[in-house]
Design a protein around this motif. Sequence first.
Motif, PDB file in Angstrom:
ATOM      1  N   GLY A  44       0.788  -1.236   0.000  1.00  0.00           N
ATOM      2  CA  GLY A  44       0.000   0.000   0.000  1.00  0.00           C
ATOM      3  C   GLY A  44       0.817   1.283   0.000  1.00  0.00           C
ATOM      4  O   GLY A  44       0.264   2.373   0.146  1.00  0.00           O
ATOM      5  N   LYS A  45       2.117   1.183  -0.207  1.00  0.00           N
ATOM      6  CA  LYS A  45       3.001   2.367  -0.133  1.00  0.00           C
ATOM      7  C   LYS A  45       2.637   3.403  -1.197  1.00  0.00           C
ATOM      8  O   LYS A  45       2.439   4.581  -0.895  1.00  0.00           O
ATOM      9  N   THR A  46       2.527   2.944  -2.450  1.00  0.00           N
ATOM     10  CA  THR A  46       2.239   3.886  -3.536  1.00  0.00           C
ATOM     11  C   THR A  46       0.829   4.451  -3.398  1.00  0.00           C
ATOM     12  O   THR A  46       0.597   5.643  -3.632  1.00  0.00           O
ATOM     13  N   THR A  47      -0.108   3.609  -2.981  1.00  0.00           N
ATOM     14  CA  THR A  47      -1.484   4.083  -2.771  1.00  0.00           C
ATOM     15  C   THR A  47      -1.472   5.237  -1.775  1.00  0.00           C
ATOM     16  O   THR A  47      -2.112   6.274  -1.984  1.00  0.00           O
ATOM     17  N   LEU A  48      -0.716   5.087  -0.692  1.00  0.00           N
ATOM     18  CA  LEU A  48      -0.640   6.129   0.331  1.00  0.00           C
ATOM     19  C   LEU A  48      -0.052   7.418  -0.249  1.00  0.00           C
ATOM     20  O   LEU A  48      -0.626   8.505  -0.069  1.00  0.00           O
ATOM     21  N   ILE A  49       1.063   7.304  -0.958  1.00  0.00           N
ATOM     22  CA  ILE A  49       1.696   8.506  -1.511  1.00  0.00           C
ATOM     23  C   ILE A  49       0.753   9.195  -2.514  1.00  0.00           C
ATOM     24  O   ILE A  49       0.648  10.418  -2.540  1.00  0.00           O
ATOM     25  N   ARG A  50       0.052   8.404  -3.306  1.00  0.00           N
ATOM     26  CA  ARG A  50      -0.876   8.995  -4.299  1.00  0.00           C
ATOM     27  C   ARG A  50      -1.973   9.809  -3.591  1.00  0.00           C
ATOM     28  O   ARG A  50      -2.361  10.867  -4.058  1.00  0.00           O
ATOM     29  N   LEU A  51      -2.422   9.322  -2.442  1.00  0.00           N
ATOM     30  CA  LEU A  51      -3.437  10.077  -1.691  1.00  0.00           C
ATOM     31  C   LEU A  51      -2.821  11.347  -1.104  1.00  0.00           C
ATOM     32  O   LEU A  51      -3.442  12.407  -1.095  1.00  0.00           O
ATOM     33  N   ASP A  56      -5.010  10.767  -6.084  1.00  0.00           N
ATOM     34  CA  ASP A  56      -6.173   9.897  -5.899  1.00  0.00           C
ATOM     35  C   ASP A  56      -6.909  10.365  -4.641  1.00  0.00           C
ATOM     36  O   ASP A  56      -6.330  11.088  -3.825  1.00  0.00           O
ATOM     37  N   GLU A  57      -8.172   9.948  -4.506  1.00  0.00           N
ATOM     38  CA  GLU A  57      -8.962  10.403  -3.355  1.00  0.00           C
ATOM     39  C   GLU A  57      -9.154   9.285  -2.346  1.00  0.00           C
ATOM     40  O   GLU A  57      -9.379   8.130  -2.739  1.00  0.00           O
ATOM     41  N   PRO A  58      -9.093   9.605  -1.055  1.00  0.00           N
ATOM     42  CA  PRO A  58      -9.335   8.548  -0.063  1.00  0.00           C
ATOM     43  C   PRO A  58     -10.803   8.121  -0.056  1.00  0.00           C
ATOM     44  O   PRO A  58     -11.681   8.923  -0.391  1.00  0.00           O
ATOM     45  N   ASN A  72      -9.092  17.414   0.463  1.00  0.00           N
ATOM     46  CA  ASN A  72     -10.057  17.917  -0.515  1.00  0.00           C
ATOM     47  C   ASN A  72      -9.460  19.006  -1.420  1.00  0.00           C
ATOM     48  O   ASN A  72     -10.165  19.655  -2.168  1.00  0.00           O
ATOM     49  N   VAL A  73      -8.115  19.182  -1.345  1.00  0.00           N
ATOM     50  CA  VAL A  73      -7.438  20.201  -2.169  1.00  0.00           C
ATOM     51  C   VAL A  73      -6.857  19.510  -3.406  1.00  0.00           C
ATOM     52  O   VAL A  73      -6.221  18.464  -3.285  1.00  0.00           O
ATOM     53  N   PRO A  74      -7.073  20.054  -4.617  1.00  0.00           N
ATOM     54  CA  PRO A  74      -6.532  19.395  -5.812  1.00  0.00           C
ATOM     55  C   PRO A  74      -4.996  19.327  -5.805  1.00  0.00           C
ATOM     56  O   PRO A  74      -4.334  20.175  -5.188  1.00  0.00           O
ATOM     57  N   ALA A  75      -4.466  18.336  -6.511  1.00  0.00           N
ATOM     58  CA  ALA A  75      -3.017  18.063  -6.501  1.00  0.00           C
ATOM     59  C   ALA A  75      -2.190  19.307  -6.796  1.00  0.00           C
ATOM     60  O   ALA A  75      -1.202  19.589  -6.116  1.00  0.00           O
TER      61      ALA A  75
END
Length: 358
Positions: A44-51, A56-58, A72-75
């Motif tokens: 889940g490392k990359t998933t976490l960094i992407r959030l 990506d959105e949680p 809720n702030v865009p990248a």
Amino acid sequence: MIDNPVLRIAGLHKSFGDFNALDSIDLDVSDGEFLAIVGPSGSGKTTLIRLLVGMDEPTEGTIWLRNKRIDNVPANRRPTCMVFQSLALFPHMTVGQNIEFPLKIRGVDAVNRRARALELMSLLQLPDYYYDKRIAACSGGEKQRVALARALAFDPEILFFDEPLSALDYRLRKTLEKELRELHRRTGKTFIYITHSLEEAMGMSDRIAIMKQGNFVQIDSADTIYAHPVSRFVAGFMGEVNLFSVNNRDHSPCIEELNVSPRVINQLELDDSRPATLVVRPENIRLPGNSGEGYEFKVDGQIQSEFNLGSRVQYEVKTECAEPLIVEVFRENRLSNAIGSSVTLGWNLEHCHLITGE
Ligand SMILES: Nc1ncnc2c1ncn2[C@@H]1O[C@H](COP(=O)(O)OP(=O)(O)OP(=O)(O)O)[C@@H](O)[C@H]1O
């Protein structure tokens, strides 16, 4: 909980259909910390960094940057920056143009852009004349430095790194590891660094967060995790280790082989109702000659293989325990004609760590 963390993650959850890639995790990161996130593939490392960077959105949970909620702030409006493994540099542009890119989109004028780019190049040990060099003409290590300079030009609150060194050869990786550590010290920025490599994590970071199946299983300094792993998984993940299953009620044949006195057994304070594992690192096992005199744990065995590790030598020793024991000694203590010889291994309680539970 850390007071005034630069980053706070609370109950962060990410599902893909029925699958929980992140399972309601919490994490506080201190200002200026170098945190490494390590874990096996798919943890889940990359998933976490992407959030964290807003790619990506949680599914649930919140992310706070200095008390401001940012999930809720865009990248493109988050004051964080990611150094991708693939670098994402513009190949048709020069080194200078790449580094200046973030400044250009913020409307900084050409003179100040150039001055800042040269300053960052100097910080990353890129000579001034590289300013006009095309990216395509740079080596792998130089591209990494340009990518870092460009990331710093964003002046982010936090820099995220997703395995930035994994594609490089060993020597270059080692050099860049040291440079990254030094860069962290000089900039005082918060670094969050994903890696498969425990060696990288141990060498560079202030704390390591170990992930397994979408959860953090231990977050602590490298030294603490190494000496006091909370589970067999962490113990095994943090380098070579000897694990002995023990509990009071049902001494395994292995613990009996270890010739432990009742006094030492008592000191282990085993709990009858829970499985327990004794952890001993290979470098803490001694080869004290034939008697094992003076050691609280002793086991007889026969050396079955020898590996040269450079400054150390590793032996695999067959004993009555199920798995061969791993022993490491400094090169100057190397045994002559080791393979096949009978040895008694010894170590003391102070060099063991007991894990209770699975
Ligand atoms: N978009 C997606 N759809 C479905 N499943 C996904 C998606 N993205 C990630 N996953 C799953 O979530 C889990 C975690 O993936 P993630 O990429 O975060 O792991 P990782 O720890 O970064 O792995 P690696 O070290 O291999 O990069 C994996 O089982 C992966 O298959």
